[in-house]
Design a protein around this motif. Sequence first.
Motif, PDB file in Angstrom:
ATOM      1  N   GLY A  48      -7.494  21.360  -9.800  1.00  0.00           N
ATOM      2  CA  GLY A  48      -7.782  21.065 -11.194  1.00  0.00           C
ATOM      3  C   GLY A  48      -8.616  19.802 -11.344  1.00  0.00           C
ATOM      4  N   ILE A  49      -8.718  19.349 -12.574  1.00  0.00           N
ATOM      5  CA  ILE A  49      -9.514  18.167 -12.902  1.00  0.00           C
ATOM      6  C   ILE A  49      -8.831  16.932 -12.332  1.00  0.00           C
ATOM      7  CG2 ILE A  49     -10.408  16.760 -14.795  1.00  0.00           C
ATOM      8  CD1 ILE A  49     -10.351  19.331 -16.506  1.00  0.00           C
ATOM      9  N   ALA A  50      -9.596  16.090 -11.672  1.00  0.00           N
ATOM     10  CA  ALA A  50      -9.041  14.872 -11.087  1.00  0.00           C
ATOM     11  C   ALA A  50      -8.480  13.967 -12.176  1.00  0.00           C
ATOM     12  CB  ALA A  50     -10.103  14.135 -10.290  1.00  0.00           C
ATOM     13  N   THR A  51      -7.328  13.383 -11.895  1.00  0.00           N
ATOM     14  CA  THR A  51      -6.676  12.467 -12.817  1.00  0.00           C
ATOM     15  C   THR A  51      -6.619  11.082 -12.201  1.00  0.00           C
ATOM     16  OG1 THR A  51      -4.536  13.109 -11.916  1.00  0.00           O
ATOM     17  CG2 THR A  51      -5.281  14.280 -13.874  1.00  0.00           C
ATOM     18  N   GLU A  52      -5.987  10.175 -12.901  1.00  0.00           N
ATOM     19  CA  GLU A  52      -5.873   8.797 -12.441  1.00  0.00           C
ATOM     20  C   GLU A  52      -5.198   8.734 -11.074  1.00  0.00           C
ATOM     21  OE1 GLU A  52      -4.139   4.556 -14.099  1.00  0.00           O
ATOM     22  OE2 GLU A  52      -3.640   6.399 -15.141  1.00  0.00           O
ATOM     23  N   ASP A  53      -5.834   8.041 -10.130  1.00  0.00           N
ATOM     24  CA  ASP A  53      -5.321   7.895  -8.764  1.00  0.00           C
ATOM     25  C   ASP A  53      -4.824   6.463  -8.585  1.00  0.00           C
ATOM     26  OD1 ASP A  53      -4.786   7.862  -6.066  1.00  0.00           O
ATOM     27  OD2 ASP A  53      -6.831   8.252  -5.429  1.00  0.00           O
ATOM     28  N   ASN A  54      -3.559   6.227  -8.908  1.00  0.00           N
ATOM     29  CA  ASN A  54      -3.004   4.870  -8.854  1.00  0.00           C
ATOM     30  C   ASN A  54      -2.863   4.328  -7.441  1.00  0.00           C
ATOM     31  OD1 ASN A  54      -2.778   4.823 -11.629  1.00  0.00           O
ATOM     32  ND2 ASN A  54      -0.694   5.616 -11.606  1.00  0.00           N
ATOM     33  N   TRP A  55      -2.871   5.200  -6.449  1.00  0.00           N
ATOM     34  CA  TRP A  55      -2.698   4.766  -5.065  1.00  0.00           C
ATOM     35  C   TRP A  55      -4.003   4.795  -4.286  1.00  0.00           C
ATOM     36  CZ3 TRP A  55       1.978   8.500  -4.213  1.00  0.00           C
ATOM     37  CH2 TRP A  55       3.072   8.037  -4.953  1.00  0.00           C
ATOM     38  N   ASN A  56      -5.119   5.130  -4.938  1.00  0.00           N
ATOM     39  CA  ASN A  56      -6.427   5.184  -4.290  1.00  0.00           C
ATOM     40  C   ASN A  56      -6.415   6.092  -3.065  1.00  0.00           C
ATOM     41  OD1 ASN A  56      -7.699   3.268  -6.108  1.00  0.00           O
ATOM     42  ND2 ASN A  56      -6.362   1.774  -5.137  1.00  0.00           N
ATOM     43  N   LEU A  57      -5.815   7.266  -3.197  1.00  0.00           N
ATOM     44  CA  LEU A  57      -5.693   8.191  -2.080  1.00  0.00           C
ATOM     45  C   LEU A  57      -7.046   8.752  -1.649  1.00  0.00           C
ATOM     46  CD1 LEU A  57      -2.517  10.123  -3.268  1.00  0.00           C
ATOM     47  CD2 LEU A  57      -2.660   8.351  -1.516  1.00  0.00           C
ATOM     48  N   ILE A  58      -7.918   8.979  -2.596  1.00  0.00           N
ATOM     49  CA  ILE A  58      -9.210   9.584  -2.289  1.00  0.00           C
ATOM     50  C   ILE A  58     -10.365   8.606  -2.458  1.00  0.00           C
ATOM     51  CG2 ILE A  58     -10.839  11.396  -2.986  1.00  0.00           C
ATOM     52  CD1 ILE A  58      -8.334  12.391  -1.510  1.00  0.00           C
ATOM     53  N   SER A  59     -10.280   7.762  -3.442  1.00  0.00           N
ATOM     54  CA  SER A  59     -11.427   6.919  -3.800  1.00  0.00           C
ATOM     55  C   SER A  59     -11.796   5.921  -2.711  1.00  0.00           C
ATOM     56  CB  SER A  59     -11.140   6.168  -5.105  1.00  0.00           C
ATOM     57  OG  SER A  59     -10.079   5.250  -4.909  1.00  0.00           O
ATOM     58  N   GLY A  60     -10.834   5.550  -1.873  1.00  0.00           N
ATOM     59  CA  GLY A  60     -11.120   4.568  -0.838  1.00  0.00           C
ATOM     60  C   GLY A  60     -11.085   3.145  -1.340  1.00  0.00           C
ATOM     61  N   ASN A  61     -10.943   2.951  -2.654  1.00  0.00           N
ATOM     62  CA  ASN A  61     -10.824   1.592  -3.173  1.00  0.00           C
ATOM     63  C   ASN A  61      -9.516   1.003  -2.683  1.00  0.00           C
ATOM     64  OD1 ASN A  61     -13.179   1.849  -4.610  1.00  0.00           O
ATOM     65  ND2 ASN A  61     -12.155   2.473  -6.487  1.00  0.00           N
ATOM     66  N   THR A  62      -9.578  -0.194  -2.228  1.00  0.00           N
ATOM     67  CA  THR A  62      -8.359  -0.837  -1.764  1.00  0.00           C
ATOM     68  C   THR A  62      -8.075  -2.056  -2.615  1.00  0.00           C
ATOM     69  OG1 THR A  62      -9.616  -2.113  -0.144  1.00  0.00           O
ATOM     70  CG2 THR A  62      -8.634  -0.048   0.611  1.00  0.00           C
ATOM     71  N   ASP A  63      -6.854  -2.432  -2.602  1.00  0.00           N
ATOM     72  CA  ASP A  63      -6.433  -3.615  -3.347  1.00  0.00           C
ATOM     73  C   ASP A  63      -6.794  -4.834  -2.502  1.00  0.00           C
ATOM     74  OD1 ASP A  63      -5.253  -5.458  -4.959  1.00  0.00           O
ATOM     75  OD2 ASP A  63      -3.316  -4.471  -5.046  1.00  0.00           O
ATOM     76  N   VAL A  64      -7.895  -5.470  -2.848  1.00  0.00           N
ATOM     77  CA  VAL A  64      -8.412  -6.573  -2.030  1.00  0.00           C
ATOM     78  C   VAL A  64      -8.068  -7.940  -2.609  1.00  0.00           C
ATOM     79  CG1 VAL A  64     -10.312  -5.197  -1.109  1.00  0.00           C
ATOM     80  CG2 VAL A  64     -10.633  -6.494  -3.225  1.00  0.00           C
ATOM     81  N   GLU A  65      -7.367  -7.951  -3.710  1.00  0.00           N
ATOM     82  CA  GLU A  65      -7.045  -9.209  -4.373  1.00  0.00           C
ATOM     83  C   GLU A  65      -5.539  -9.326  -4.525  1.00  0.00           C
ATOM     84  OE1 GLU A  65      -7.434 -10.616  -8.935  1.00  0.00           O
ATOM     85  OE2 GLU A  65      -9.316 -10.006  -7.987  1.00  0.00           O
ATOM     86  N   ALA A  66      -4.986 -10.414  -4.016  1.00  0.00           N
ATOM     87  CA  ALA A  66      -3.555 -10.635  -4.186  1.00  0.00           C
ATOM     88  C   ALA A  66      -3.259 -10.865  -5.668  1.00  0.00           C
ATOM     89  CB  ALA A  66      -3.118 -11.849  -3.378  1.00  0.00           C
ATOM     90  N   PRO A  67      -2.133 -10.357  -6.149  1.00  0.00           N
ATOM     91  CA  PRO A  67      -1.806 -10.588  -7.556  1.00  0.00           C
ATOM     92  C   PRO A  67      -1.512 -12.055  -7.823  1.00  0.00           C
ATOM     93  CG  PRO A  67      -0.019  -9.441  -6.451  1.00  0.00           C
ATOM     94  CD  PRO A  67      -1.136  -9.540  -5.475  1.00  0.00           C
TER      95      PRO A  67
END
Length: 104
Positions: A48-67
């Motif tokens: 189906g239509i891609a939805t919000e990916d909160n875990w970056n499973l596909i996008s490859g974006n990583t959390d590079v900034e500490a909170p």
Amino acid sequence: MISLFLEWNQEDPVSIFEINRNNVILDYQKNRNPFIDNPYLATLIWGGIATEDNWNLISGNTDVEAPTTPSNIDVTNITDSSAEISWTASTDNIGVFEYLKTVA
């Protein structure tokens, strides 16, 4: 029927209420609804239509900034078995959506 659920999943993003409800359920049942944590799981499973990916499973974006450190922490109404805690939320480049609370 699955196509209808996938449509809802895409058109009706997870709300703060649903996230809070998921956190309360975790306290009682010791488990979470993973589709609330990451709606993209439905896309991975059923397509189906891609939805919000909160875990970056596909996008490859990583959390590079500490909170940032939560600020303005305030503990009130302290009793032998409970306390109320409030704070100014952390931020980072992806977003902070959960805090781990521990008792020492």
